[in-house]
Design a protein around this motif. Structure first.
Motif, mmCIF file in Angstrom:
data_model
loop_
_atom_site.group_PDB
_atom_site.id
_atom_site.type_symbol
_atom_site.label_atom_id
_atom_site.label_comp_id
_atom_site.label_asym_id
_atom_site.label_seq_id
_atom_site.Cartn_x
_atom_site.Cartn_y
_atom_site.Cartn_z
ATOM 1 N N PHE A 171 -4.694 -8.741 -7.794
ATOM 2 C CA PHE A 171 -4.841 -8.728 -6.339
ATOM 3 C C PHE A 171 -4.390 -7.365 -5.825
ATOM 4 O O PHE A 171 -3.804 -6.567 -6.572
ATOM 5 C CB PHE A 171 -3.987 -9.824 -5.694
ATOM 6 C CG PHE A 171 -4.410 -11.220 -6.066
ATOM 7 C CD1 PHE A 171 -5.306 -11.918 -5.270
ATOM 8 C CD2 PHE A 171 -3.929 -11.834 -7.212
ATOM 9 C CE1 PHE A 171 -5.722 -13.194 -5.617
ATOM 10 C CE2 PHE A 171 -4.336 -13.117 -7.566
ATOM 11 C CZ PHE A 171 -5.230 -13.800 -6.755
ATOM 12 N N LYS A 172 -4.649 -7.120 -4.541
ATOM 13 C CA LYS A 172 -4.175 -5.899 -3.896
ATOM 14 C C LYS A 172 -3.147 -6.242 -2.836
ATOM 15 O O LYS A 172 -3.398 -7.097 -1.985
ATOM 16 C CB LYS A 172 -5.331 -5.143 -3.225
ATOM 17 C CG LYS A 172 -6.244 -4.403 -4.176
ATOM 18 C CD LYS A 172 -7.230 -3.515 -3.444
ATOM 19 C CE LYS A 172 -8.272 -4.293 -2.682
ATOM 20 N NZ LYS A 172 -9.352 -3.435 -2.156
ATOM 21 N N LEU A 173 -1.994 -5.597 -2.889
ATOM 22 C CA LEU A 173 -1.027 -5.663 -1.800
ATOM 23 C C LEU A 173 -1.209 -4.406 -0.954
ATOM 24 O O LEU A 173 -1.330 -3.292 -1.485
ATOM 25 C CB LEU A 173 0.401 -5.736 -2.341
ATOM 26 C CG LEU A 173 0.770 -6.977 -3.165
ATOM 27 C CD1 LEU A 173 2.255 -6.944 -3.519
ATOM 28 C CD2 LEU A 173 0.424 -8.262 -2.427
ATOM 29 N N ILE A 174 -1.211 -4.580 0.373
ATOM 30 C CA ILE A 174 -1.481 -3.472 1.289
ATOM 31 C C ILE A 174 -0.281 -3.308 2.222
ATOM 32 O O ILE A 174 0.114 -4.258 2.914
ATOM 33 C CB ILE A 174 -2.752 -3.742 2.114
ATOM 34 C CG1 ILE A 174 -3.915 -4.075 1.171
ATOM 35 C CG2 ILE A 174 -3.080 -2.546 2.998
ATOM 36 C CD1 ILE A 174 -5.110 -4.688 1.862
ATOM 37 N N ASP A 175 0.321 -2.127 2.237
ATOM 38 C CA ASP A 175 1.528 -1.913 3.038
ATOM 39 C C ASP A 175 1.184 -1.402 4.445
ATOM 40 O O ASP A 175 0.005 -1.273 4.812
ATOM 41 C CB ASP A 175 2.511 -0.994 2.311
ATOM 42 C CG ASP A 175 2.024 0.446 2.175
ATOM 43 O OD1 ASP A 175 1.076 0.842 2.895
ATOM 44 O OD2 ASP A 175 2.590 1.194 1.354
ATOM 45 N N LYS A 176 2.211 -1.093 5.233
ATOM 46 C CA LYS A 176 2.026 -0.710 6.641
ATOM 47 C C LYS A 176 1.240 0.582 6.798
ATOM 48 O O LYS A 176 0.579 0.810 7.822
ATOM 49 C CB LYS A 176 3.395 -0.585 7.320
ATOM 50 C CG LYS A 176 4.137 -1.899 7.478
ATOM 51 C CD LYS A 176 5.484 -1.695 8.136
ATOM 52 C CE LYS A 176 6.211 -3.017 8.365
ATOM 53 N NZ LYS A 176 6.552 -3.686 7.083
ATOM 54 N N SER A 177 1.298 1.450 5.792
ATOM 55 C CA SER A 177 0.562 2.720 5.863
ATOM 56 C C SER A 177 -0.868 2.585 5.353
ATOM 57 O O SER A 177 -1.635 3.550 5.414
ATOM 58 C CB SER A 177 1.291 3.785 5.027
ATOM 59 O OG SER A 177 1.195 3.476 3.636
#
Length: 311
Positions: free
Chosen positions: A168-174
């Motif tokens: 899966f992909k985790l996507i941060d605030k940036s």
């Protein structure tokens, strides 16, 4: 939760549902494999918020439903049967008070899956049915690795390890994306049974033990991710990443109570776990198995719901 936009995926998923039901003699309206629903709480670590904007990784805590299960669609399979492995742990994070907004993580107790695609898995089931499985395994090393991976019976659902298999992909605030694979490890420690100890157990010993354990207090698990590095394969669940890849704890899943059996059976008629995250901050990889699994679960779940509404 929609069906796949690819008609060929839905066609194969429908064939998989029918083939699995036929192989296990499972009535279309029966809920999943043998399992039980539990309730609990997820508490994230500070590292979780740094990796993803998903609400359950940023809120102080999130209610969860956790379903522990055996393999196969045989609803009365003894917990002592070797075919009951690998075991399953599906976790639903309830993101709204009414429970309509949620995201799921679906894991089982081996890091292996026999094929890269649903079509390959359907071919494997055909080989099982035709008696040519030995030939199939020799031609398909990933299927052979899945079959040969040791799958000892756990002492408890609370002493088992679970894996998401797909990436899966985790996507941060940036907006930065990181490919990960989930792992769930028991705080009680990983513990399995010898063949002789297993032989002395009752046919429902895992579910009986779970009820006894939770009556004394919660069972807790660490939710971890293995983080991919440059060049790691993300579109093939059968390609494992090296064990030296960084692992990060996203939080703790605390299982606090077991659903009363009659209510559990009723809810399992309705619930459809979804391998696709469908929540901000978490996205799918390009692994084709994700779309196929989601379609299989949805088709099977719709059949259960239809049977339940006419019962």
């Amino acid at each position: 939760m929609p069906l796949s936009q690819d008609p060929s995926v839905n066609e194969t998923a429908g064939a998989l549902v029918k083939t699995l039901q036929g192989a296990f003699g499972t009535p279309a309206g029966y809920p999943h494999a043998k399992g039980r629903l539990t309730k609990g709480t997820f508490t994230p670590t500070s590292e979780a918020a740094s990796l993803s904007t998903a609400p359950h990784f940023n809120n102080a805590s999130t209610p969860v439903l956790v379903r522990f299960s055996n393999s196969t669609g045989i609803h009365a399979i003894p917990d002592t049967d070797a075919n009951a492995n690998p075991r399953g742990m599906a976790t639903r994070f309830l993101l709204s008070e009414d429970g309509h907004k949620h995201t799921d993580i679906v894991c089982h107790s081996t890091a292996f899956f026999p094929t890269r695609t649903g079509e390959g898995f359907l071919q494997m089931l055909g080989a099982l049915g035709s008696g040519t499985i030995g030939e199939f395994l020799e031609k398909n090393p990933s299927a052979k690795a899945f079959v040969e991976d040791p799958k000892p019976a756990p002492e408890s659902f609370a002493t088992e390890k679970y894996f998401s298999v797909t990436a899966f992909k985790l996507i941060d605030k940036s907006g930065k994306e990181r490919f990960v694979r989930y792992r769930i490890t028991p705080d009680a420690g990983f513990s399995t049974l010898s063949d002789s100890n297993l032989a002395a157990k009752s046919k429902d010993f895992l579910f009986e033990e779970l009820q006894e354990r939770l009556a004394k207090g919660p069972a807790s698990f660490k939710l971890l991710v293995q983080v991919a590095e440059e060049g790691d394969v993300t579109n093939d669940n059968t390609k494992h990443w090296p064990e030296d890849r960084k692992q990060v704890q996203l939080g703790t899943i605390k299982v606090e109570s077991i659903e009363e059996e009659a209510q559990s059976k009723k809810e399992q008629k309705r619930i459809i776990f979804d391998p696709i995250p469908r929540v901000e901050g978490v996205d799918v990889s390009d692994d084709p198995l994700l779309d196929m699994r989601a379609a299989v679960y949805l088709i099977s779940g719709r059949e259960r719901r239809a049977a339940s509404s006419t019962a």
